[in-house]
Design a protein around this motif. Structure first.
Motif, short mmCIF file in Angstrom:
data_model
loop_
_atom_site.label_atom_id
_atom_site.label_comp_id
_atom_site.label_asym_id
_atom_site.label_seq_id
_atom_site.Cartn_x
_atom_site.Cartn_y
_atom_site.Cartn_z
N ARG A 157 92.32 -2.35 -71.55
CA ARG A 157 91.58 -2.06 -72.79
C ARG A 157 92.54 -1.72 -73.92
NH1 ARG A 157 86.60 0.91 -72.08
NH2 ARG A 157 86.47 0.85 -74.35
N ILE A 158 93.56 -0.93 -73.61
CA ILE A 158 94.56 -0.57 -74.62
C ILE A 158 95.29 -1.82 -75.09
CG2 ILE A 158 96.76 0.61 -74.99
CD1 ILE A 158 95.58 2.91 -73.25
N ASP A 159 95.65 -2.69 -74.17
CA ASP A 159 96.32 -3.94 -74.54
C ASP A 159 95.44 -4.80 -75.45
OD1 ASP A 159 98.58 -3.24 -73.14
OD2 ASP A 159 98.10 -4.47 -71.37
N THR A 160 94.15 -4.84 -75.17
CA THR A 160 93.21 -5.61 -76.00
C THR A 160 93.15 -5.04 -77.42
OG1 THR A 160 91.89 -6.21 -74.08
CG2 THR A 160 90.82 -6.37 -76.23
N ILE A 161 93.03 -3.74 -77.51
CA ILE A 161 93.00 -3.09 -78.83
C ILE A 161 94.30 -3.33 -79.57
CG2 ILE A 161 92.87 -0.86 -80.04
CD1 ILE A 161 91.01 0.08 -77.70
N TYR A 162 95.40 -3.20 -78.86
CA TYR A 162 96.73 -3.43 -79.45
C TYR A 162 96.84 -4.85 -80.00
CZ TYR A 162 101.78 -3.95 -79.79
OH TYR A 162 103.05 -4.21 -80.24
N GLN A 163 96.38 -5.82 -79.24
CA GLN A 163 96.43 -7.22 -79.69
C GLN A 163 95.60 -7.41 -80.95
OE1 GLN A 163 98.39 -9.62 -78.64
NE2 GLN A 163 99.27 -8.27 -77.11
N LYS A 164 94.43 -6.82 -81.02
CA LYS A 164 93.55 -6.94 -82.19
C LYS A 164 94.23 -6.33 -83.42
CE LYS A 164 89.17 -7.00 -79.70
NZ LYS A 164 87.92 -6.26 -79.45
N GLU A 199 92.42 -0.77 -65.64
CA GLU A 199 91.36 -1.10 -66.60
C GLU A 199 91.64 -0.47 -67.96
OE1 GLU A 199 86.65 -0.26 -67.43
OE2 GLU A 199 87.40 0.05 -65.40
N ILE A 200 92.08 0.77 -67.96
CA ILE A 200 92.40 1.46 -69.21
C ILE A 200 93.56 0.77 -69.90
CG2 ILE A 200 93.30 3.62 -70.18
CD1 ILE A 200 91.61 5.05 -67.99
N THR A 201 94.57 0.41 -69.15
CA THR A 201 95.73 -0.30 -69.71
C THR A 201 95.29 -1.62 -70.32
OG1 THR A 201 97.24 0.77 -68.17
CG2 THR A 201 97.99 -1.29 -69.18
N TYR A 254 92.42 8.92 -61.37
CA TYR A 254 92.90 8.20 -62.56
C TYR A 254 93.65 6.93 -62.18
CZ TYR A 254 95.37 7.05 -66.85
OH TYR A 254 95.86 6.38 -67.93
N GLU A 255 94.41 7.00 -61.10
CA GLU A 255 95.21 5.84 -60.69
C GLU A 255 94.33 4.62 -60.44
OE1 GLU A 255 95.24 8.74 -58.52
OE2 GLU A 255 96.64 9.64 -59.93
N GLU A 256 93.11 4.85 -59.96
CA GLU A 256 92.21 3.74 -59.66
C GLU A 256 91.75 3.00 -60.91
OE1 GLU A 256 88.99 5.32 -57.33
OE2 GLU A 256 90.36 6.24 -55.89
N VAL A 260 88.09 7.93 -71.09
CA VAL A 260 89.30 8.44 -70.43
C VAL A 260 89.23 9.95 -70.22
CG1 VAL A 260 91.79 8.78 -70.75
CG2 VAL A 260 90.76 6.55 -71.21
N LYS A 261 88.57 10.66 -71.11
CA LYS A 261 88.55 12.12 -71.02
C LYS A 261 88.11 12.63 -69.66
CE LYS A 261 85.72 14.93 -73.45
NZ LYS A 261 85.12 15.51 -74.64
N PRO A 262 86.97 12.18 -69.11
CA PRO A 262 86.63 12.68 -67.76
C PRO A 262 87.59 12.20 -66.68
CG PRO A 262 84.92 11.19 -68.60
CD PRO A 262 85.93 11.35 -69.67
N LEU A 263 88.17 11.01 -66.91
CA LEU A 263 89.10 10.48 -65.91
C LEU A 263 90.42 11.26 -65.91
CD1 LEU A 263 88.53 6.69 -66.54
CD2 LEU A 263 87.62 8.08 -64.66
N ALA A 264 90.79 11.78 -67.05
CA ALA A 264 92.03 12.54 -67.14
C ALA A 264 91.94 13.81 -66.31
CB ALA A 264 92.33 12.88 -68.60
N ILE A 265 90.74 14.30 -66.16
CA ILE A 265 90.52 15.52 -65.37
C ILE A 265 90.36 15.16 -63.89
CG2 ILE A 265 88.96 17.49 -65.05
CD1 ILE A 265 88.24 17.11 -68.06
N ASP A 266 89.81 13.99 -63.66
CA ASP A 266 89.54 13.54 -62.30
C ASP A 266 90.83 13.13 -61.60
OD1 ASP A 266 88.31 12.67 -60.02
OD2 ASP A 266 87.33 10.94 -60.94
N SER A 267 90.85 13.28 -60.32
CA SER A 267 92.05 12.93 -59.56
C SER A 267 92.14 11.44 -59.25
CB SER A 267 92.08 13.73 -58.26
OG SER A 267 90.93 13.41 -57.48
#
Length: 142
Positions: free
Chosen positions: A129-136, A125-127, A119-121, A110-117
């Motif tokens: 991955r976060i949902d998967t981690i949250y479920q675990k 996918e990030i959401t 991010y919306e794209e 995420v770090k390079p994507l946070a700088i990149d314009s």
């Protein structure tokens, strides 16, 4: 011998933490003639052990159980309970480490994507991955 203030400073904890450990009978300091608490090397070693277990998410009761093994003769029942506790803690820590590794990998992505314009794209996918981690995490908590 350490005063409570010196003892707390040596361990890099608050005096209130030392008082709490005394209140729940994890440590028992000696007393001077005037009633002041005095802590020696044995209490220092014991408290370091307590702090490491606390860092590893042992409860106060679990810490008491582990400390009792250090001073009391063990029985087969005590050995069994202690082994069960250690197996459980090992599993919990292994799971927690795995989740931390997943979060760390996600942060690195995420770090390079946070700088990149763009991010919306990649946000879906990030959401995901976060949902998967949250479920675990929630499954492990149950």
């Amino acid at each position: 011998m350490y005063s409570i203030k010196e003892f707390a400073k040596e361990l890099k904890v608050k005096v209130s933490t030392i008082r709490y450990y005394e209140r729940v009978r994890l440590i028992v300091p000696k007393r001077s003639d005037n009633g002041y608490r005095l802590y020696g090397d044995d209490e220092l070693k014991r408290t370091r052990y307590i702090l490491v277990m606390k860092y590893a998410a042992f409860s106060i009761d679990e810490i008491k159980q582990m400390l009792s093994m250090m001073v009391l003769p063990t029985t087969p029942d005590c050995e069994f309970k202690s082994e069960q506790l250690l197996v459980t803690k090992e599993r919990e820590l292994t799971q927690k480490i795995a989740r931390y590794q997943e979060v760390l990998a996600l942060l690195k992505e995420v770090k390079p994507l946070a700088i990149d314009s763009h991010y919306e794209e990649v946000e879906p996918e990030i959401t995901a991955r976060i949902d998967t981690i949250y479920q675990k995490i929630n499954e492990e908590a149950d």
